[in-house]
Design an enzyme around this catalytic site. Structure first.
Site, PDB file in Angstrom:
ATOM      1  CB  ALA A  15      25.998 -19.300  44.576  1.00 31.18           C
ATOM      2  CB  CYS A  16      25.878 -17.425  49.911  1.00 31.96           C
ATOM      3  SG  CYS A  16      27.368 -17.246  50.840  1.00 31.96           S
ATOM      4  CG  ASP A  17      26.670 -10.978  49.266  1.00 31.63           C
ATOM      5  OD1 ASP A  17      26.073 -10.402  48.354  1.00 31.63           O
ATOM      6  OD2 ASP A  17      27.656 -10.504  49.849  1.00 31.63           O
ATOM      7  N   PRO A  45      30.984 -17.070  45.759  1.00 24.86           N
ATOM      8  CG  PRO A  45      32.356 -15.215  46.058  1.00 24.86           C
ATOM      9  CD  PRO A  45      32.389 -16.671  45.698  1.00 24.86           C
ATOM     10  CB  VAL A  46      25.619 -15.127  43.956  1.00 22.18           C
ATOM     11  CG1 VAL A  46      25.614 -13.611  44.021  1.00 22.18           C
ATOM     12  CG2 VAL A  46      24.517 -15.645  43.094  1.00 22.18           C
TER      13      VAL A  46
END
Lengths: 102, 156
Positions: A15-17, A45-46
Site C-alpha cells: 500500500a502507498c498513497d 492506495p492505503v
C-alpha cells in the site's frame, strides 16, 4: 500486534498513497520473488486495502494510516523501497515458514 | 538503436520526456521540473505538480542508487491525462533529504500501464552496474534501452 504464519499468507498488499509509484515497484519485486508460491501480490492506495489481504506492506511514513484503515491486518512497515529487511522477512516466511508480526 | 523506441515503452516514455542535462537548486525544484516535463508532454494538467510536492512531503520517493520516482497523490490522479513517465538527470546531484539524487523517474498514472517499466527500474536498482549506467547516461537511447521491460525485447 497481529501475527500470521508464512504458510497462511495468500495475499500480500503493498500500500502507498496513490498506488502508482513505489508500491508498484515493490509489488513487482515481491511477485518475482514469490513466483513459485501461490501468493497474490497487489498494490493499492492505503485507503483501499482489500478485505482479503493477509499482510499489508507499507512505508513507515504511512503505517499509521494503514493501521487505521485495516486494524485487524498484519502491517509490515518498511523504510527502503528496494531490498528492505522487513520485506525480506515476509518473503522468507512465505518460502520457508515462520511467523510475520505486524 | 531505433528499434528501442517502439512498443509500449515508447508510448509511456516519450523521447521528449528524457532530459539528461538538468539542474535543480533543491528537491522541490527538481520535482517542479519533473512535473513540468509531464505537463509539457501532455501527460498531466499543471495541478498534478502540486500533488507531486504534497506526496514528497509525506513520504520521500527516494528509491535508492541515486534515483527518486516523484509522483502525485491519489487526489492527483484526476489531473492525469495518460499513463506516462519522464526521466530527468541532474548530473550535479540534488540533495534529497540527505540522499543524493541524480535521476528522477517522474510518474503519472491512472492505470497500470507503467507497471512493467517500474518492475524493470527495480531490477536496475538491484544491479549496481546498471544503476550506474542509468546515473551516467547521456543519450536518450541508453535510458530507453536500460528501462525496456525484459519481456518487451522480443516484440520489436
Amino acid at each position: 500486534m497481529t501475527t500470521i504464519q508464512g504458510s497462511d499468507i495468500r495475499k500480500i498488499v503493498v500500500a502507498c498513497d496513490a498506488g502508482m509509484g513505489s508500491s508498484v515497484m515493490l509489488a513487482s519485486q515481491l511477485r518475482k520473488q514469490l513466483g513459485k508460491h501461490s501468493v497474490a501480490v497487489e498494490h493499492t492506495p492505503v485507503e483501499h486495502i482489500p478485505a482479503d489481504a493477509d499482510v499489508v506492506v507499507v512505508h513507515t511514513g504511512l503505517a499509521a494510516r494503514a493501521r487505521a484503515v485495516a486494524p485487524e491486518k498484519v502491517i509490515v512497515p518498511f523504510q527502503v523501497f528496494v531490498g528492505d529487511p522487513a520485506v525480506a522477512k515476509v518473503v522468507a516466511a512465505v518460502k520457508s515458514g515462520g511467523a510475520v508480526d505486524g | 538503436m531505433a528499434e528501442v523506441a517502439t512498443g509500449p515503452l515508447a508510448a509511456l516514455l516519450d523521447r521528449r520526456a528524457i532530459r539528461l542535462g538538468e539542474t535543480a537548486a533543491d528537491r522541490e525544484d527538481a520535482i517542479r521540473r519533473s512535473g513540468a516535463v509531464l505537463v509539457e508532454t501532455g501527460a498531466v494538467d499543471p495541478a498534478y505538480v502540486d500533488t507531486m510536492l504534497a506526496r514528497e512531503r509525506s513520504v520521500s520517493t527516494y528509491v535508492g542508487e541515486g534515483v527518486a520516482i516523484p509522483h502525485g497523490t491519489l487526489a492527483g490522479k484526476d489531473a492525469v491525462r495518460r499513463d506516462a513517465l519522464a526521466v530527468l538527470r541532474f548530473p550535479a546531484g540534488v540533495d534529497w533529504g540527505g540522499e543524493q539524487v541524480v535521476v528522477c523517474v517522474a510518474i503519472a498514472a491512472r492505470g497500470d500501464g507503467h507497471v512493467a517499466l517500474l518492475a524493470q527500474l527495480a531490477e536496475i536498482l538491484l544491479d549496481p552496474e546498471r544503476a550506474r549506467a542509468l546515473r551516467e547516461a547521456t543519450e536518450a537511447d541508453e535510458v530507453l534501452r536500460l528501462l525496456k521491460p525484459v519481456d518487451e525485447e522480443t516484440d520489436s
